[in-house]
Design an enzyme around this catalytic site. Structure first.
Site, PDB file in Angstrom:
ATOM      1  N   TYR A 199      -1.248 -32.740 -26.640  1.00 41.35           N
ATOM      2  CA  TYR A 199      -2.458 -32.255 -25.655  1.00 41.35           C
ATOM      3  C   TYR A 199      -3.263 -33.781 -25.301  1.00 41.35           C
ATOM      4  CZ  TYR A 199      -5.479 -32.640 -29.505  1.00 41.35           C
ATOM      5  OH  TYR A 199      -6.085 -33.323 -30.734  1.00 41.35           O
ATOM      6  N   CYS A 200      -4.067 -33.559 -24.401  1.00 44.98           N
ATOM      7  CA  CYS A 200      -4.948 -34.595 -24.127  1.00 44.98           C
ATOM      8  C   CYS A 200      -6.432 -34.029 -23.622  1.00 44.98           C
ATOM      9  CB  CYS A 200      -4.439 -35.701 -22.945  1.00 44.98           C
ATOM     10  SG  CYS A 200      -3.950 -34.750 -21.465  1.00 44.98           S
ATOM     11  N   ALA A 201      -7.151 -34.539 -22.505  1.00 46.28           N
ATOM     12  CA  ALA A 201      -8.094 -34.005 -22.202  1.00 46.28           C
ATOM     13  C   ALA A 201      -7.990 -32.887 -21.080  1.00 46.28           C
ATOM     14  CB  ALA A 201      -9.446 -35.297 -21.648  1.00 46.28           C
ATOM     15  N   VAL A 215      -6.968 -30.494 -24.922  1.00 45.31           N
ATOM     16  CA  VAL A 215      -7.630 -30.102 -26.107  1.00 45.31           C
ATOM     17  C   VAL A 215      -8.425 -28.913 -26.220  1.00 45.31           C
ATOM     18  CG1 VAL A 215      -9.578 -31.661 -25.856  1.00 45.31           C
ATOM     19  CG2 VAL A 215      -8.823 -31.347 -28.399  1.00 45.31           C
TER      20      VAL A 215
END
Length: 93
Positions: A62-64, A90
């Site tokens: 995942y990331c932002a 996230v």
């Protein structure tokens, strides 16, 4: 999948032993992350794949917002990590 479905699936996979990989910057990671997450920024991922695990390791990434996790998913697939699960954000954890 809806954010709720992504969240439920990610929790299930991590519970089964999959690695939870945060590909945001260290600064973003320090602002908050799920406890089991490992932080390897997407731009460093090709050089740090050994920190994820051996090829074949199952990974939830995942990331932002989903852009960097999509790139990380492609990198992981290209290096022998089968079908990484892209949680996208996230916030979906």
């Amino acid at each position: 999948m809806t954010p709720k479905e992504l969240s439920e699936k990610a929790h299930q996979l991590v519970g089964e032993g999959w690695v939870l990989l945060d590909v945001r910057t260290p600064e973003e990671f320090q602002q908050g992350h799920p406890a089991p997450a490992r932080n390897i920024p997407v731009q460093e991922l090709p050089q740090r794949l050994a920190e994820v695990g051996p090829p074949g390791t199952r990974v939830v990434v995942y990331c932002a917002a989903g852009g960097r996790s999509a790139v990380a998913t492609q990198i992981l697939r290209a290096h022998g990590f089968p079908e990484p699960f892209d949680l996208k954000s996230v916030n979906y954890w």
